[in-house]
Each structure stands twice: as structure tokens, then as C-alpha cells.
Design an enzyme around this catalytic site. Sequence first.
Site, mmCIF file in Angstrom:
data_model
loop_
_atom_site.group_PDB
_atom_site.id
_atom_site.type_symbol
_atom_site.label_atom_id
_atom_site.label_comp_id
_atom_site.label_asym_id
_atom_site.label_seq_id
_atom_site.Cartn_x
_atom_site.Cartn_y
_atom_site.Cartn_z
ATOM 1 N N GLY A 15 0.783 -1.229 0.000
ATOM 2 C CA GLY A 15 0.000 0.000 0.000
ATOM 3 C C GLY A 15 0.814 1.278 0.000
ATOM 4 N N MET A 97 -4.063 -7.060 -7.334
ATOM 5 C CA MET A 97 -3.488 -8.093 -8.184
ATOM 6 C C MET A 97 -4.514 -9.158 -8.563
ATOM 7 S SD MET A 97 -0.633 -6.873 -8.632
ATOM 8 C CE MET A 97 0.303 -8.145 -9.432
ATOM 9 N N HIS A 98 -5.615 -8.682 -9.128
ATOM 10 C CA HIS A 98 -6.677 -9.613 -9.528
ATOM 11 C C HIS A 98 -7.285 -9.082 -10.821
ATOM 12 C CE1 HIS A 98 -10.323 -12.081 -9.130
ATOM 13 N NE2 HIS A 98 -10.991 -10.986 -9.437
ATOM 14 N N ILE A 99 -7.322 -9.935 -11.833
ATOM 15 C CA ILE A 99 -7.924 -9.513 -13.094
ATOM 16 C C ILE A 99 -9.440 -9.437 -12.923
ATOM 17 C CG2 ILE A 99 -8.278 -10.120 -15.505
ATOM 18 C CD1 ILE A 99 -5.561 -11.503 -15.449
ATOM 19 N N LEU A 100 -10.010 -8.266 -13.223
ATOM 20 C CA LEU A 100 -11.433 -8.029 -13.012
ATOM 21 C C LEU A 100 -12.232 -8.388 -14.262
ATOM 22 C CD1 LEU A 100 -10.869 -4.657 -11.207
ATOM 23 C CD2 LEU A 100 -11.881 -6.696 -10.150
ATOM 24 N N HIS A 117 0.040 0.964 -13.371
ATOM 25 C CA HIS A 117 0.791 -0.187 -13.882
ATOM 26 C C HIS A 117 2.259 0.191 -14.071
ATOM 27 C CE1 HIS A 117 1.564 -3.993 -15.700
ATOM 28 N NE2 HIS A 117 1.895 -3.473 -16.867
ATOM 29 N N ASP A 157 -4.717 -3.972 -18.815
ATOM 30 C CA ASP A 157 -3.683 -2.950 -19.023
ATOM 31 C C ASP A 157 -3.716 -2.340 -20.417
ATOM 32 O OD1 ASP A 157 -1.439 -4.903 -16.998
ATOM 33 O OD2 ASP A 157 -2.856 -3.348 -16.426
ATOM 34 N N GLU A 186 6.140 6.070 -9.208
ATOM 35 C CA GLU A 186 4.714 5.730 -9.094
ATOM 36 C C GLU A 186 3.999 6.590 -8.059
ATOM 37 O OE1 GLU A 186 5.002 1.511 -8.231
ATOM 38 O OE2 GLU A 186 3.948 1.109 -10.102
#
Length: 204
Positions: A15, A97-100, A117, A157, A186
Site C-alpha cells: 500500500g 493483483m486480480h484480473i477483473l 501499472h 492494461d 509511481e
Amino acid sequence: MATLPTIVVLISGSGTNLQALIDATQQGQLKAKIVAVVSNRQKAYGLERARLAGIPTETVSLKKFKDQGKSREDFDNFVGQLIDQYKPTLVVLAGWMHILSPRFLSHFPNDNVMNLHPALPGQFDGAHAIERAFEAFQQGKITHTGIMVHKVIADVDRGQVILQQPVPILDTDTLEDLEDRIHKAEHELIVKGAQVFLDQLASL
Ligand SMILES: Nc1nc2c(c(=O)[nH]1)N[C@@H](CN(C=O)c1ccc(C(=O)N[C@@H](CCC(=O)O)C(=O)O)cc1)CN2
Ligand SMILES: NCC(=O)N[C@@H]1O[C@H](COP(=O)([O-])[O-])[C@@H](O)[C@H]1O
């Protein structure tokens, strides 16, 4: 006094980017209020960062859904409903870290979901982008890498880029050196990107 736009932040880990957003809202650099933090990992330190900042937290578990014989889409729908409760102006994926699935995105027809990203558009989509960029540099395939914030669509992405920034790779770099340089960049880009996106949403 005009009400501030609201943000829900989704995390999976330390975080540090969430912390950058928290600090920026507290210092007035980001004109918004973070109203909730959602993590898909119970032990994510980002949850502690949120608690210390007095921000409500939610933890969700794909494993629990699967253990109950439910699907990934059921999980995504649940996460979407959870966020809907807060009616945020903006949803930010900060190390989520989870593809929605499209089921999640169906909750956000205004395309108000942003992802951070650690790569340039179309270069290293998906997970482990920094490691892959470092390997490509060592193989002489790239001379630099970068970071971006982009709108979230089903195609991972590949959403419209909001902001991007190149990040140099030095011949003397270790992977850790590059990771440190990227993370530092970032922390600035996610704040700038959130404000740019909020301004764009406000102008619609
Ligand atoms: N539909 C979308 N979902 C997500 C996007 C997106 O642009 N569209 N961005 C990602 C963030 N991300 C890269 O920026 C990313 C994160 C994770 C993965 C991935 O392969 N996840 C695996 C599980 C990995 C793990 O649990 O360690 C998975 O979901 O099976 C790819 C890209 C967030 N989602
Ligand atoms: N594909 C998504 C992805 O790789 N996201 C990356 O996860 C890290 C989260 O760090 P943090 O938990 O310290 O903010 C960040 O480096 C972010 O770019």
C-alpha cells in the site's frame, strides 16, 4: 462548501501507493476524500495504513467464494456491489493483483476505474512487469521502461492511458535499484493521475 469527490482504493499488498494518495489528500495536493480501502489479502499492510488514516476498510477473498462453490464472476460482482455502497467518484486499483471480469466493470458504466501499472503502454501487460522489463533490458531489447495510469477495461492494461512516464534503467542497476526508482516515480504519478482523471470526470 462544495463536497469533495470521493475515491475507493483497491489494494493487495504493502500500500505504498495508497499511502501516497492518503498523504496527498491530507496535504491538499489531491482534492478528494478516500472513503474506503478494499483489499483481497487480509494481511495486506495497506489495510493498516488505511486504519491509521481513519479510512474504512473491507477485505474480500476469492478463495472463500471458490470454497463455497461460487465463481470468479460472483466474486467480482460482490466486490462491485461492495464498492457501489460508497458511490465513489473514482475507483483506483493501486496494486490490486486480480484480473477483473466484465461483471465487475458492469458496475461502473461511467468508466471511472483507474489502474496504476509499472510499465509503458503495451510493453509488459499483466503481473511481474518490473522483473520482465529488467530482463528485457539485460537482453538488450529495451533501453528504458516506464509507468502509467490508465482506465480499466476488460482487456488487461489496455485501457485509455491517463498519464505515462518513462523510467530510465542504468547499466549498473540491480532489479532492486529499478524497483526503487519505479516505486518512487509511481508515488508521484498515481497522485497526478488521480487528479487528472477526477478533473476529466468532473468535466463530463
Ligand atoms: N479487467 C482488468 N482487470 C485488471 C486490470 C485491467 O487493466 N483490467 N489491471 C490489473 C492490474 N494488473 C496490472 O496492472 C494486473 C494484476 C494482476 C494480474 C494477474 O495476472 N493476476 C492473477 C493473480 C496474480 C496473483 O494473485 O498474484 C489473476 O488474477 O489470476 C494481471 C494484471 C488489475 N485488474
Ligand atoms: N499489474 C499491477 C501491478 O503490478 N501493480 C503494482 O503493484 C505495486 C503495488 O505496490 P504498493 O502495494 O506498495 O502500492 C505497484 O508497483 C504497482 O505498480
